[in-house]
Design a protein around this motif. Structure first.
Motif, short mmCIF file in Angstrom:
data_model
loop_
_atom_site.label_atom_id
_atom_site.label_comp_id
_atom_site.label_asym_id
_atom_site.label_seq_id
_atom_site.Cartn_x
_atom_site.Cartn_y
_atom_site.Cartn_z
N MET A 30 53.99 -37.40 75.68
CA MET A 30 53.92 -36.38 74.64
C MET A 30 53.27 -35.08 75.12
SD MET A 30 52.73 -38.78 71.43
CE MET A 30 52.42 -37.35 70.38
N ALA A 31 52.92 -35.03 76.40
CA ALA A 31 52.30 -33.83 76.99
C ALA A 31 50.99 -33.47 76.29
CB ALA A 31 53.26 -32.64 76.96
N THR A 32 50.21 -34.51 75.94
CA THR A 32 48.91 -34.27 75.35
C THR A 32 48.05 -33.47 76.32
OG1 THR A 32 49.06 -36.38 74.17
CG2 THR A 32 46.87 -35.40 74.36
N PRO A 33 47.39 -32.40 75.87
CA PRO A 33 46.59 -31.56 76.78
C PRO A 33 45.56 -32.38 77.56
CG PRO A 33 46.84 -30.47 74.66
CD PRO A 33 47.41 -31.85 74.50
N GLU A 34 45.38 -32.03 78.83
CA GLU A 34 44.49 -32.78 79.70
C GLU A 34 43.05 -32.79 79.21
OE1 GLU A 34 44.95 -34.74 82.34
OE2 GLU A 34 47.11 -34.54 82.05
N ASP A 35 42.65 -31.75 78.50
CA ASP A 35 41.26 -31.69 78.06
C ASP A 35 40.97 -32.62 76.88
OD1 ASP A 35 42.81 -30.16 76.36
OD2 ASP A 35 41.30 -28.60 76.07
N VAL A 36 42.01 -33.26 76.33
CA VAL A 36 41.78 -34.19 75.20
C VAL A 36 42.39 -35.57 75.42
CG1 VAL A 36 41.65 -32.27 73.56
CG2 VAL A 36 43.83 -33.46 73.89
N ILE A 37 43.13 -35.78 76.49
CA ILE A 37 43.91 -37.02 76.60
C ILE A 37 43.03 -38.26 76.70
CG2 ILE A 37 44.19 -36.91 79.12
CD1 ILE A 37 47.06 -38.09 78.57
N ASP A 38 41.90 -38.19 77.41
CA ASP A 38 41.05 -39.38 77.52
C ASP A 38 40.48 -39.77 76.16
OD1 ASP A 38 41.46 -39.64 80.24
OD2 ASP A 38 39.71 -38.43 80.78
N LEU A 39 40.06 -38.78 75.39
CA LEU A 39 39.56 -39.06 74.04
C LEU A 39 40.67 -39.61 73.15
CD1 LEU A 39 37.33 -35.91 73.38
CD2 LEU A 39 36.55 -38.24 73.87
N ALA A 40 41.89 -39.07 73.30
CA ALA A 40 43.02 -39.53 72.48
C ALA A 40 43.38 -40.98 72.79
CB ALA A 40 44.22 -38.62 72.71
N VAL A 41 43.36 -41.34 74.07
CA VAL A 41 43.66 -42.72 74.47
C VAL A 41 42.60 -43.67 73.91
CG1 VAL A 41 43.79 -44.31 76.42
CG2 VAL A 41 44.94 -42.10 76.54
N LEU A 42 41.33 -43.27 74.00
CA LEU A 42 40.25 -44.10 73.47
C LEU A 42 40.43 -44.35 71.98
CD1 LEU A 42 37.47 -45.49 73.77
CD2 LEU A 42 36.42 -43.24 73.38
#
Length: 458
Positions: free
Chosen positions: A133-145
């Protein structure tokens, strides 16, 4: 004539959908259901509001970017719960007590199996999905969690939704509301404690959501176990009756596939939104909450159409079915329009509950004026689709929605939006797809209504 026409239901929690006036009963059914969904969304919005105000815009974007992905995962099984609702309601209309019991136990077994499946699936593909989904790199780790914690509660989420569908098939929309009110209040309190006091950010919001799902599931299962009629749940009777699974699948799978493809189109739109950066993601995440509120009014009257039509269709009362559809469409469109326009007029005030960032607010206002103000266009489509499912014809509205809403959105993103690359043009895809799909589904309903009711009468 079925015996149910001679004897009216005596259970106080059951709504007599087969006799007497309709509008007051439709409102009595739909408004608590809408309140349940809106209440649930308010508590979900509390997740967004708490992280947005106390953990920052990145945390807000991380939670908000998961909404379309979550929908993609769960919509197939939510569609199956619609099939369960129709099946149980039809058996009630026909007065078939043994079949009601079999359908209830098959439904709850499917809920448990589906919830466990989604738990493991969500854990495995959370990061690949968000990267796709091209989630921005600055939020992807938080989004996965957040996504992985969210899916820990999926078995309980499914038990609540399928259990609530059984209660609604009898006209009981109040007890699901009680479940959500209690679990939602606990969700908000846990949000505040885990995010503000313990500084857990998106993890705290995810944990609070899982706990609230456990509570609502336990409550609805308890209600079903205490029923005194054929709808009583007993663990030793859990089963998968082949005829019921097939009937639930016949109605629920097309609705679920429609929901999955619908969510896939939203995933594509979310991917396009992600391309505008984390501020656009956060603004869209804030504004979409108000779309949910107005949509839930439409959805409540659509669900009323499903349930009322199912019972009356099962009882052979076809003229009453037609009247139900008209009343649900009018009530749903008028009520959702009033709420939507209130949100649009007070847009900046409402957005401040989620973020005070001026850039985030600007993106949120664009979404509200382009989508929310025109969401009433979706009303006719929702109610007519519900009515057709209530008659047992789930494939037709699913095919129209997939081809109409989803197809138009795919084409729009790769043609119009590709040429006129702006956030405003991306948002225009929603009202355009609603107008086209509503026109087609109205034509299909009129054709199906003449065909089905004429055949049944003959």
């Amino acid at each position: 004539m079925n015996e149910i026409h001679k004897k009216k239901p005596v259970k106080s929690r059951e709504l007599d959908m087969l006799h007497g006036s309709l509008l007051d009963k439709i409102l009595w059914f739909a408004l608590p259901l809408a309140a349940s969904s809106i209440l649930q969304q308010l508590f979900n919005s509390a997740d967004v509001a708490v992280v947005g105000r106390f953990a920052g815009s990145q945390a807000l974007a991380a939670v908000g970017s998961n909404q379309s992905a979550i929908g993609l995962f769960i919509n197939l099984f939510v569609g199956l719960s619609i099939g369960a609702n129709v099946l149980v309601a039809r058996y009630i209309g026909q007065g078939e007590k043994e079949n009601i019991s079999d359908a209830v136990h098959t439904t709850m077994t499917l809920a448990g199996i589906g919830g466990i499946f989604l738990l493991f699936l969500g854990m495995m593909i959370a990061r690949p999905m968000l990267r796709l989904m091209a989630t921005p790199e600055d939020v992807i780790d938080l989004a996965v969690l957040y996504l992985r914690i969210y899916f820990l509660g999926m078995p309980f989420f499914m038990l609540y939704n399928f259990g609530a569908a059984i209660l609604r098939s009898k006209g009981d929309t109040k007890r699901p509301l009680y479940c959500l009110f209690l679990s939602g209040c606990i969700n908000v309190v846990l949000n505040l404690i885990l995010v503000i006091v313990f500084h857990l950010g998106v993890a705290g919001v995810g944990i609070a959501t899982v706990v609230s799902n456990i509570i609502s599931a336990c409550m609805v299962v308890s209600f079903l176990m205490k029923e005194e009629d054929a709808g009583q749940l007993s663990f030793h009777k859990l089963c998968l009756k082949r005829k019921d699974v097939l009937e639930i699948g016949k109605i629920g799978v097309p609705a679920g596939v429609q929901g999955m493809v619908f969510s896939l189109s939203n995933v594509m739109i979310q991917t396009a939104i992600n391309g505008f950066g984390s501020d656009a993601v956060a603004g869209s995440a804030a504004a979409v909450n108000f779309e949910f509120f107005t949509y839930f009014l439409l959805s409540a009257f659509s669900q009323a159409a499903v349930t009322f039509v199912s019972q009356n269709y099962g009882a052979g009362q076809y003229e009453r079915c037609k009247k139900i559809v008209r009343l649900c469409a009018i009530a749903g469109i008028l009520s959702s329009t009033a709420l939507a326009e209130s949100f649009v007029l007070g847009g900046k005030f409402f957005i401040r509950f989620y973020s005070t960032d001026p850039v985030v607010t600007r993106y949120a206002m664009i979404r509200m004026t382009h989508i929310l103000a025109l969401q009433f266009l979706n009303g006719l489509q929702e109610v007519l689709a519900g009515a057709m499912r209530g008659m047992g014809y789930s494939f037709v509205p699913a095919a129209i929605t997939v081809a109409g809403v989803c197809g138009i959105r795919f084409v729009w993103i790769y043609t119009v939006f590709e040429k006129y690359h702006s956030f405003e043009m991306l948002m225009n895809v929603y009202p355009v797809s609603w107008i086209v799909t509503s026109a087609v589904i109205l034509l299909a309903y009129r054709i199906l209504k003449r065909k089905v009711f004429t055949e049944e009468i003959v």
